[in-house]
Design a protein around this motif. Sequence first.
Motif, PDB file in Angstrom:
ATOM      1  N   THR A   1      -3.677  -4.717  -0.951  1.00  0.00           N
ATOM      2  CA  THR A   1      -3.816  -3.372  -1.500  1.00  0.00           C
ATOM      3  C   THR A   1      -2.450  -2.894  -1.996  1.00  0.00           C
ATOM      4  O   THR A   1      -1.433  -3.102  -1.331  1.00  0.00           O
TER       5      THR A   1
ATOM      6  N   LYS B   1      -6.455  -1.294  -7.493  1.00  0.00           N
ATOM      7  CA  LYS B   1      -6.453  -1.154  -6.033  1.00  0.00           C
ATOM      8  C   LYS B   1      -5.768  -2.314  -5.321  1.00  0.00           C
ATOM      9  O   LYS B   1      -5.226  -2.138  -4.236  1.00  0.00           O
ATOM     10  N   TYR B   2      -5.807  -3.519  -5.901  1.00  0.00           N
ATOM     11  CA  TYR B   2      -5.305  -4.678  -5.160  1.00  0.00           C
ATOM     12  C   TYR B   2      -4.890  -5.778  -6.128  1.00  0.00           C
ATOM     13  O   TYR B   2      -5.177  -5.735  -7.333  1.00  0.00           O
TER      14      TYR B   2
ATOM     15  N   ASN C   1      -4.863   2.647 -12.090  1.00  0.00           N
ATOM     16  CA  ASN C   1      -5.232   2.829 -10.685  1.00  0.00           C
ATOM     17  C   ASN C   1      -5.862   1.573 -10.073  1.00  0.00           C
ATOM     18  O   ASN C   1      -6.871   1.618  -9.358  1.00  0.00           O
TER      19      ASN C   1
ATOM     20  N   PRO D   1      -1.177   3.443  -5.251  1.00  0.00           N
ATOM     21  CA  PRO D   1      -2.067   4.038  -6.256  1.00  0.00           C
ATOM     22  C   PRO D   1      -1.286   4.543  -7.462  1.00  0.00           C
ATOM     23  O   PRO D   1      -0.054   4.464  -7.515  1.00  0.00           O
TER      24      PRO D   1
ATOM     25  N   LYS E   1       0.829  -1.205   0.000  1.00  0.00           N
ATOM     26  CA  LYS E   1       0.000   0.000   0.000  1.00  0.00           C
ATOM     27  C   LYS E   1       0.859   1.249   0.000  1.00  0.00           C
ATOM     28  O   LYS E   1       0.606   2.202  -0.743  1.00  0.00           O
TER      29      LYS E   1
END
Length: 895
Positions: free
Chosen positions: A881, A863-864, A861, A884, A319
């Motif tokens: 995750t 997310k996971y 983009n 971005p 993340k």
Amino acid sequence: MNKTLFIFALFFTSICFSQSVRFDGFIQDEQKNPLEMANIMAVNNATKAMDSYGITNDKGKFQLTLKPNTSYTVKVSYLGMKSKEIAVSTKTENIAQNIVMDGAGIELEGVEIVREMPVSIKGDTIVYNADSFKSGTEKKLEDVLKKLPGVEVNADGEIEVEGKKVSKLMVEGKDFFDGDTKLGVKNIPADAIDKVQVLRNYNEISQLKGLENDQENVAMNIKLKEGKKNFWFGDVTAGTGVAELDSRYIINPKLFYYSPKYSINLITNFNNIGELPLTAQDYFKFTGGFKNMMKKGGSSFNVSSNDLGISVLRNNRAKEIETKFGATNFSYSPAKTWTISGFGILSTSKTDLETKSQTTILDSGDQQKRDELTHQKNNLGLFKLSSTYKPNDKFQFDYDILTKLSKQQEDTDLLRESVVNNVADAESIFTNKKQDPTSVNQNLSLYYTQSAKNIFAFEMQHLYQDENPFYNANLRTQPFDLAGYTVGQNRNDLNQDRFVKTNKLDAKLDYYYMVTPKSNINITLGNTYSYQNFNSHIFQILDNGDQNDLETPENNNDVNYNFDDVFLGFHYKILTGKFTFTPGVSVHSYAMKNTQLGTDYSQNFVKVLPDFFALYQIKKSETLTYNFSLTNDFTDINQLAAGYVLSDYSSLFRGNRFLENATSQVHSLRYFKYNMFNFENIFANATYTKKVDAIKTQADFEGINQSSVPYNSNLADETFSGMGTYGRSFLKNYKASATASLNWSKFNNIQNDKLATTESFVQNYTIRASTNYKNLPNIEFGYNLLVNKYSGSTFYTDKPFARLDYYFLDSFSFVSEYEFYHYYNGNKTVDNEYDFLSASLIYQKKNSKWEYKVSATNLLNTKYLNDDSFSQFSTRVSQYTVQPRYIIFSMKYNL
């Protein structure tokens, strides 16, 4: 998008085939014998450029692709013979012509021709001329290597040549961070590279070359351009950018200096864009060039790590990641006979992980779902100093010391939902893990050639390791029934301290006697001695803040463990015709003692362990290899300590002091073929392992909470793995490959007092194709299928991928990569699709030191991403995750 790239590939292929003339034939000596691995090139008389080149196969056949209606000078060279030039004028028809060489000796211009060749072979060395494969978009060594025929670089920075892993990377003959390939491929500038030398059958000890079986050993040496020697070179990069909610930055200076007497490398990297020069996983597997000196001994005693299972990253897929990294590497020769070298690496990273997972217990079907937020701090340090003294060809003395320091902390806030007997429950759990282990590894080696027939080698290695992991779990439910535990608390705050110290000494003396020029005897006297101490203590923090020490023996450990293996080995190596045989046997005397709970438990026995190696050299570049070994596998102190150890908040482990060794029977078969004529690469291997008396786990589940203890199983575990690769080049601009790998495992354990047999079958298939043009866009596209089949569950990942790079207008470089993932299970209860797209545009005028770059990561983009794993008691499906989308503008100045 994939269809578009496929159409482009067909279009380029059709152009190449429709606008080319094939010139082929055979190169022979004066007696009409075929000359294998002769070099041939065609130089365009008008442009003076080399339009095509080739290397003959075992029948002396060559094939060049030429332009129609063009005049060429075709140059041919072969080691030991006079170079030859012939004039060839093409029209539109193919041309066939045989070429006869004469053996008038080596000429200087012949040497020059070999140096100009894109690929040439001298004995065990393959030499790639890097400029022949560059298109202009290459920035690092990694970009160059990926375009060389027969060379592959994976995402972890590992290099493979002809299907064999490169074990050492050097620059100008000097180890680059002790041969670590990842730091090299990610940081050495592409414009500094002149030649890439692949050293096959590599042995860094010249006295031992040919005495042992080095066929699997491959090293790589990078030769620098003349303008990069005796001068500082490198680059300094600085950039800034934006993500969805915050700013991004990167600062990345790199400096290099090489001269005959000394070399210095400086690499730094400060960023929050996910670039990890060295991950925690890289750190723990970093050997610093230390060899497995006991590989011929027949015993396996490996010191395990008490690393608490701190999460390691999958490349840059997290993340958030912020990294500060610095490294320096040096080599200095005070005299021609003495070289001092070393390195220092410091890395600090802060990482945020967000994970959702579901674990299913195989026997009961009970489930545990977890939503986790994890914050990590990793401070890692590596330091090494080496000395090599070689006054003459008969004597060499080496000494190395490698120190590893680290300080790690991981805090996790998670929500657990459990479904046990169809009853659901949920609670919040907080965990904390801390550790700052230290290890010091020293190596001393002496090599002495007494005469042409008598060679001695003495090697000694000492490992000191000090580990102190701390684990804390704070949860609502009481996971285990522990003696002395205070029940009825609002929260259950469990803690455990562990202290593990290891001293391990390996020493062996090898004597080699050359019976004939093609056979030798090797006698080995060796010893492995290890002393370990394990202390642990479980305690509870009550609601009022008081500490409740669980003082009963089962909640504490104070264990000492001695392991001693003295062995005598005998090996006989003989080359006969196309065959090499090395039968061997070792006789071991084992002595083990563990002291705990006020008593000693000892084991003493003698074991004879055979091994066998056979090589069939079918042709110069085609081999079939068979290996057999019988190995005694021993556990270390971690599985012998009889007191409880907290693996995590739902898993409790206690060792078994009466464990015995396991015996592994391993058979491996490997086939390899490499054809320089069309760069055809065929590689296949198969390995079967049967482990008898294996140390297995008896696990009892109370819902999702597990208590386990190891034992020696009377049922054998079996594994089979196989891999096959086929790759080749087409004409001079196309490369394609296909790879398949299989791994089947069968395990036997006891689960809830019942014998449980579990199987896993993992399949991985990849096909890819790429182009390598100088003045046209280059594309790579492919498809990967991963199938993970566990007991009762099957997971699939379909991954088509593509890469486009284009150098245009003599100043611009455009690079883009795309990956699409379709992740699902057999009954489609899990079915996710996600993809990643990155792109960069670079502007740099020819001969300018300044470079300007705009790059974007995760443009779609996403997310996971998804993953799955298998243990012998459960399966787990996870969702991570990832960082971005962000856009970075950077400038780079090239020194």
